[in-house]
Write a protein that holds these residues in place. Structure first.
Motif, PDB file in Angstrom:
ATOM      1  N   SER A 179       0.781  -1.274  -0.044  1.00 22.81           N
ATOM      2  CA  SER A 179       0.115   0.067  -0.157  1.00 22.81           C
ATOM      3  C   SER A 179       0.917   1.366  -0.107  1.00 22.81           C
ATOM      4  CB  SER A 179      -0.831  -0.015   1.107  1.00 22.81           C
ATOM      5  OG  SER A 179      -2.133  -0.777   1.127  1.00 22.81           O
ATOM      6  N   THR A 180       0.331   2.158  -0.806  1.00 20.58           N
ATOM      7  CA  THR A 180       0.999   3.449  -0.886  1.00 20.58           C
ATOM      8  C   THR A 180      -0.185   4.460  -0.540  1.00 20.58           C
ATOM      9  OG1 THR A 180       0.871   3.684  -3.380  1.00 20.58           O
ATOM     10  CG2 THR A 180       2.872   2.829  -2.278  1.00 20.58           C
ATOM     11  N   PRO A 181       0.112   5.760  -0.562  1.00 18.97           N
ATOM     12  CA  PRO A 181      -0.886   6.735  -0.179  1.00 18.97           C
ATOM     13  C   PRO A 181      -1.908   6.753  -1.540  1.00 18.97           C
ATOM     14  CG  PRO A 181       1.073   7.820   0.462  1.00 18.97           C
ATOM     15  CD  PRO A 181       1.428   6.334  -0.212  1.00 18.97           C
ATOM     16  N   ASP A 182      -1.410   6.418  -2.741  1.00 16.33           N
ATOM     17  CA  ASP A 182      -2.277   6.558  -3.853  1.00 16.33           C
ATOM     18  C   ASP A 182      -2.578   5.004  -4.139  1.00 16.33           C
ATOM     19  OD1 ASP A 182       0.368   5.794  -4.868  1.00 16.33           O
ATOM     20  OD2 ASP A 182       0.095   6.514  -6.744  1.00 16.33           O
ATOM     21  N   THR A 218      -7.191   4.746   5.781  1.00 17.66           N
ATOM     22  CA  THR A 218      -6.023   4.159   5.365  1.00 17.66           C
ATOM     23  C   THR A 218      -4.686   4.057   6.194  1.00 17.66           C
ATOM     24  OG1 THR A 218      -5.271   6.181   4.492  1.00 17.66           O
ATOM     25  CG2 THR A 218      -6.726   5.002   3.082  1.00 17.66           C
ATOM     26  N   CYS A 219      -4.239   2.958   6.309  1.00 19.61           N
ATOM     27  CA  CYS A 219      -2.857   2.676   7.081  1.00 19.61           C
ATOM     28  C   CYS A 219      -1.789   3.465   6.611  1.00 19.61           C
ATOM     29  CB  CYS A 219      -2.424   1.302   7.152  1.00 19.61           C
ATOM     30  SG  CYS A 219      -3.669  -0.138   7.572  1.00 19.61           S
ATOM     31  N   THR A 220      -1.776   3.993   5.203  1.00 16.03           N
ATOM     32  CA  THR A 220      -0.558   4.625   4.759  1.00 16.03           C
ATOM     33  C   THR A 220      -0.668   6.209   5.660  1.00 16.03           C
ATOM     34  OG1 THR A 220      -1.853   5.390   3.003  1.00 16.03           O
ATOM     35  CG2 THR A 220      -0.448   3.533   2.456  1.00 16.03           C
ATOM     36  N   THR A 221      -1.861   6.712   5.729  1.00 20.98           N
ATOM     37  CA  THR A 221      -2.150   8.015   6.492  1.00 20.98           C
ATOM     38  C   THR A 221      -1.973   7.676   7.961  1.00 20.98           C
ATOM     39  OG1 THR A 221      -3.899   8.454   4.826  1.00 20.98           O
ATOM     40  CG2 THR A 221      -3.753   9.706   6.986  1.00 20.98           C
ATOM     41  N   ALA A 228       4.676   3.821   3.582  1.00 21.06           N
ATOM     42  CA  ALA A 228       3.975   2.720   2.603  1.00 21.06           C
ATOM     43  C   ALA A 228       4.408   1.249   3.112  1.00 21.06           C
ATOM     44  CB  ALA A 228       4.758   2.953   1.222  1.00 21.06           C
ATOM     45  N   TRP A 229       3.778   0.348   2.894  1.00 20.96           N
ATOM     46  CA  TRP A 229       3.988  -0.959   3.551  1.00 20.96           C
ATOM     47  C   TRP A 229       3.272  -2.032   2.919  1.00 20.96           C
ATOM     48  CZ3 TRP A 229       8.346  -3.098   4.981  1.00 20.96           C
ATOM     49  CH2 TRP A 229       8.462  -4.102   5.786  1.00 20.96           C
ATOM     50  N   TRP A 230       3.488  -3.269   3.494  1.00 25.45           N
ATOM     51  CA  TRP A 230       2.406  -4.413   3.418  1.00 25.45           C
ATOM     52  C   TRP A 230       1.462  -4.274   4.516  1.00 25.45           C
ATOM     53  CZ3 TRP A 230       7.651  -5.212   1.973  1.00 25.45           C
ATOM     54  CH2 TRP A 230       7.906  -5.493   0.809  1.00 25.45           C
ATOM     55  N   PHE A 231       0.531  -3.267   4.244  1.00 25.25           N
ATOM     56  CA  PHE A 231      -0.501  -3.179   5.530  1.00 25.25           C
ATOM     57  C   PHE A 231      -1.540  -4.307   5.475  1.00 25.25           C
ATOM     58  CE2 PHE A 231       1.141   1.139   5.493  1.00 25.25           C
ATOM     59  CZ  PHE A 231       1.981   1.227   6.524  1.00 25.25           C
TER      60      PHE A 231
END
Length: 145
Positions: A75-78, A88-91, A96-99
């Motif tokens: 996952s990334t912000p986009d 969203t975990c990125t927020t 960014a990561w394998w959330f």
């Protein structure tokens, strides 16, 4: 011929596709205490799989903070590929990561110059069962022996 710029996860996919890899994670707290985790099997899928993480075979003294992320897409912000329905975990984790929903480790988190407690920092929860910020963390792969 048009050459496409390769992303970091494309390179990880290629490296882990060619030969079976293991992952070692070394970490240090601000008080100098050190720990490690080794995973006997580590691979990253291709772009079509959204760079799905495959990680198994934990050993070490840091606790297994990656099992929760096994089989997750990057996952990334986009590109929100996590399973968290409330946001969203990125927020939340500022990285960014394998959330999953979200994570027990945040090696791409915000760096701080002293020990703090928050999910947004570089953390490995299962080491101390806390989101204590780490002074350093290294993720290293090598071909399996």
């Amino acid at each position: 011929m048009i050459r496409q710029k390769k992303k970091g996860n494309d390179m990880l996919h290629r490296l882990t596709l060619l030969k079976p890899q293991e992952l070692r994670v070394d970490m240090e707290r601000f008080n100098g205490e050190k720990a490690y985790a080794v995973y006997s099997s580590f691979s990253v899928g291709d772009e079509a799989s959204k760079y799905q993480l495959q990680v198994t075979g934990y050993s070490g003294n840091a606790g297994d903070s990656l099992d929760y992320n096994n089989n997750m897409m990057f996952s990334t912000p986009d590109q929100d590929n996590d399973r968290w329905s409330s946001g969203t975990c990125t927020t939340t984790f500022r990285s960014a990561w394998w959330f999953n929903s979200c994570t027990y480790t945040n090696p791409n988190g915000e760096y701080t110059d002293s020990e703090k407690t928050d999910h947004k920092y570089v953390t490995w929860y299962n080491w101390k069962n806390s989101v204590i910020s780490l002074k350093s963390i290294q993720l290293m792969i090598r071909p399996r022996a």
